[in-house]
Write a protein that holds these residues in place. Structure first.
Motif, PDB file in Angstrom:
ATOM      1  N   LEU A  24       0.808  -1.214   0.000  1.00 23.41           N
ATOM      2  CA  LEU A  24       0.000   0.000   0.000  1.00 23.41           C
ATOM      3  C   LEU A  24       0.842   1.265   0.000  1.00 23.41           C
ATOM      4  O   LEU A  24       0.317   2.348  -0.157  1.00 23.41           O
ATOM      5  CB  LEU A  24      -0.974   0.002   1.180  1.00 23.41           C
ATOM      6  CG  LEU A  24      -2.047  -1.065   1.145  1.00 23.41           C
ATOM      7  CD1 LEU A  24      -2.881  -1.019   2.419  1.00 23.41           C
ATOM      8  CD2 LEU A  24      -2.932  -0.920  -0.079  1.00 23.41           C
ATOM      9  N   ASN A  25       2.149   1.135   0.186  1.00 26.99           N
ATOM     10  CA  ASN A  25       3.019   2.300   0.094  1.00 26.99           C
ATOM     11  C   ASN A  25       3.088   2.845  -1.330  1.00 26.99           C
ATOM     12  O   ASN A  25       3.378   4.003  -1.536  1.00 26.99           O
ATOM     13  CB  ASN A  25       4.443   1.955   0.532  1.00 26.99           C
ATOM     14  CG  ASN A  25       4.568   1.830   2.017  1.00 26.99           C
ATOM     15  OD1 ASN A  25       3.730   2.320   2.754  1.00 26.99           O
ATOM     16  ND2 ASN A  25       5.611   1.176   2.454  1.00 26.99           N
ATOM     17  N   VAL A  26       2.868   2.012  -2.315  1.00 25.42           N
ATOM     18  CA  VAL A  26       3.024   2.421  -3.709  1.00 25.42           C
ATOM     19  C   VAL A  26       2.084   3.571  -4.077  1.00 25.42           C
ATOM     20  O   VAL A  26       2.527   4.558  -4.660  1.00 25.42           O
ATOM     21  CB  VAL A  26       2.887   1.224  -4.675  1.00 25.42           C
ATOM     22  CG1 VAL A  26       2.930   1.680  -6.122  1.00 25.42           C
ATOM     23  CG2 VAL A  26       3.987   0.216  -4.397  1.00 25.42           C
ATOM     24  N   PRO A  27       0.786   3.527  -3.751  1.00 23.07           N
ATOM     25  CA  PRO A  27      -0.061   4.680  -4.082  1.00 23.07           C
ATOM     26  C   PRO A  27       0.427   5.971  -3.430  1.00 23.07           C
ATOM     27  O   PRO A  27       0.365   7.041  -4.028  1.00 23.07           O
ATOM     28  CB  PRO A  27      -1.437   4.275  -3.559  1.00 23.07           C
ATOM     29  CG  PRO A  27      -1.419   2.788  -3.557  1.00 23.07           C
ATOM     30  CD  PRO A  27      -0.001   2.417  -3.201  1.00 23.07           C
ATOM     31  N   ILE A  28       0.937   5.878  -2.218  1.00 23.67           N
ATOM     32  CA  ILE A  28       1.463   7.069  -1.548  1.00 23.67           C
ATOM     33  C   ILE A  28       2.743   7.525  -2.237  1.00 23.67           C
ATOM     34  O   ILE A  28       2.921   8.704  -2.524  1.00 23.67           O
ATOM     35  CB  ILE A  28       1.712   6.785  -0.053  1.00 23.67           C
ATOM     36  CG1 ILE A  28       0.375   6.559   0.657  1.00 23.67           C
ATOM     37  CG2 ILE A  28       2.462   7.943   0.605  1.00 23.67           C
ATOM     38  CD1 ILE A  28       0.508   6.067   2.075  1.00 23.67           C
ATOM     39  N   SER A  63       5.890  -6.321  -6.622  1.00 21.27           N
ATOM     40  CA  SER A  63       4.828  -5.657  -5.876  1.00 21.27           C
ATOM     41  C   SER A  63       4.551  -4.262  -6.432  1.00 21.27           C
ATOM     42  O   SER A  63       3.404  -3.853  -6.592  1.00 21.27           O
ATOM     43  CB  SER A  63       5.214  -5.571  -4.393  1.00 21.27           C
ATOM     44  OG  SER A  63       4.278  -4.843  -3.663  1.00 21.27           O
ATOM     45  N   ILE A  64       5.609  -3.533  -6.740  1.00 23.67           N
ATOM     46  CA  ILE A  64       5.452  -2.190  -7.325  1.00 23.67           C
ATOM     47  C   ILE A  64       4.778  -2.291  -8.687  1.00 23.67           C
ATOM     48  O   ILE A  64       3.855  -1.533  -8.988  1.00 23.67           O
ATOM     49  CB  ILE A  64       6.815  -1.472  -7.429  1.00 23.67           C
ATOM     50  CG1 ILE A  64       7.363  -1.177  -6.033  1.00 23.67           C
ATOM     51  CG2 ILE A  64       6.699  -0.185  -8.246  1.00 23.67           C
ATOM     52  CD1 ILE A  64       8.822  -0.736  -6.003  1.00 23.67           C
ATOM     53  N   GLY A  69       0.376  -1.312 -12.162  1.00 26.15           N
ATOM     54  CA  GLY A  69      -0.356  -1.889 -13.288  1.00 26.15           C
ATOM     55  C   GLY A  69       0.075  -1.267 -14.594  1.00 26.15           C
ATOM     56  O   GLY A  69       1.251  -1.037 -14.843  1.00 26.15           O
ATOM     57  N   SER A  70      -0.898  -0.934 -15.427  1.00 28.32           N
ATOM     58  CA  SER A  70      -0.591  -0.327 -16.722  1.00 28.32           C
ATOM     59  C   SER A  70      -0.385   1.179 -16.603  1.00 28.32           C
ATOM     60  O   SER A  70      -0.107   1.847 -17.592  1.00 28.32           O
ATOM     61  CB  SER A  70      -1.694  -0.632 -17.730  1.00 28.32           C
ATOM     62  OG  SER A  70      -2.922  -0.086 -17.283  1.00 28.32           O
ATOM     63  N   PHE A  99      12.196   3.971  -8.279  1.00 33.65           N
ATOM     64  CA  PHE A  99      11.877   3.253  -7.055  1.00 33.65           C
ATOM     65  C   PHE A  99      13.079   2.377  -6.738  1.00 33.65           C
ATOM     66  O   PHE A  99      13.469   1.537  -7.553  1.00 33.65           O
ATOM     67  CB  PHE A  99      10.626   2.394  -7.227  1.00 33.65           C
ATOM     68  CG  PHE A  99       9.373   3.202  -7.420  1.00 33.65           C
ATOM     69  CD1 PHE A  99       8.805   3.891  -6.366  1.00 33.65           C
ATOM     70  CD2 PHE A  99       8.770   3.263  -8.664  1.00 33.65           C
ATOM     71  CE1 PHE A  99       7.649   4.638  -6.543  1.00 33.65           C
ATOM     72  CE2 PHE A  99       7.618   4.002  -8.848  1.00 33.65           C
ATOM     73  CZ  PHE A  99       7.049   4.693  -7.787  1.00 33.65           C
ATOM     74  N   VAL A 100      13.669   2.560  -5.581  1.00 33.51           N
ATOM     75  CA  VAL A 100      14.847   1.816  -5.169  1.00 33.51           C
ATOM     76  C   VAL A 100      14.366   0.700  -4.237  1.00 33.51           C
ATOM     77  O   VAL A 100      13.912   0.975  -3.128  1.00 33.51           O
ATOM     78  CB  VAL A 100      15.874   2.723  -4.459  1.00 33.51           C
ATOM     79  CG1 VAL A 100      17.102   1.931  -4.037  1.00 33.51           C
ATOM     80  CG2 VAL A 100      16.258   3.893  -5.370  1.00 33.51           C
ATOM     81  N   THR A 101      14.466  -0.543  -4.682  1.00 31.19           N
ATOM     82  CA  THR A 101      13.972  -1.660  -3.889  1.00 31.19           C
ATOM     83  C   THR A 101      14.932  -2.017  -2.763  1.00 31.19           C
ATOM     84  O   THR A 101      16.081  -1.568  -2.748  1.00 31.19           O
ATOM     85  CB  THR A 101      13.746  -2.912  -4.773  1.00 31.19           C
ATOM     86  OG1 THR A 101      14.990  -3.306  -5.340  1.00 31.19           O
ATOM     87  CG2 THR A 101      12.725  -2.647  -5.867  1.00 31.19           C
ATOM     88  N   VAL A 102      14.454  -2.835  -1.847  1.00 39.00           N
ATOM     89  CA  VAL A 102      15.305  -3.320  -0.756  1.00 39.00           C
ATOM     90  C   VAL A 102      16.397  -4.211  -1.328  1.00 39.00           C
ATOM     91  O   VAL A 102      16.281  -4.711  -2.441  1.00 39.00           O
ATOM     92  CB  VAL A 102      14.474  -4.099   0.289  1.00 39.00           C
ATOM     93  CG1 VAL A 102      13.481  -3.188   0.975  1.00 39.00           C
ATOM     94  CG2 VAL A 102      13.791  -5.291  -0.326  1.00 39.00           C
TER      95      VAL A 102
END
Length: 172
Positions: A24-28, A63-64, A69-70, A99-102
């Motif tokens: 849910l962090n992605v929308p933010i 996940s991101i 999505g599209s 976006f820098v992943t873990v």
């Protein structure tokens, strides 16, 4: 010092009042892009920097991708993503956001250098990336949602945010 109610009001304004999981962090995180000055318009391609050999990094990248999505509409732009293996990131030219992943702590310095050269906004759920000045924005959900901006990293990447956004977040 932000009051607890200020952060809650800020998260509602950012479009997600009750984040329950990391996904849910992605929308933010995507919403943060609309606060860049000048505000981006049209299609904004975001790199998802990940390590193909790291399970956690690959999982966060997936996940991101699922969350975006599209494409996600935010402000006057649409965010679309493209996976970019960290060892093939080059200069990040052509991207406005990464976006820098873990799992990329060993590469964070080179990520910051590439992002600064191309004025790319770096966003991560890895708190240490922001604290060390290698990422501009951190979005965490545990124990509560918090958006952190590293002032020095933003300045180095030539990223500016609107004043309304800066009142909603924690700056370090």
């Amino acid at each position: 010092m932000l009051k607890p109610w200020t952060l809650t009001v800020g998260l509602i304004a950012l479009g997600c009042a009750t984040p329950l999981a990391a996904e849910l962090n992605v929308p933010i995180a995507v919403r943060v892009v609309s606060f860049i000055q000048p505000s981006p318009t049209g299609v904004v391609t975001a790199a998802i920097l990940y390590d193909p050999g790291d399970t956690a990094s690959e999982g966060e990248a997936a996940s991101i991708e699922r969350a975006v999505g599209s494409g996600l509409s935010v402000g006057r732009s649409i965010i679309r993503t493209r996976r970019v293996p960290v060892l093939a990131m080059g200069m990040l030219s052509g991207y406005r956001v990464a976006f820098v992943t873990v799992g990329l702590r060993a590469e964070q310095d080179s990520i910051a250098t590439a992002a600064n050269r191309s004025s790319v906004l770096t966003i991560s759920s890895d708190r240490s990336c922001v604290q060390s000045g290698h990422c501009v924005v951190g979005v965490t959900a545990s124990p509560k949602v918090q958006i952190t901006v590293n002032r020095a990293a933003a300045r180095a990447a030539n990223i500016r945010f609107g004043s309304a956004f800066l009142m909603l977040i924690k700056e370090i």
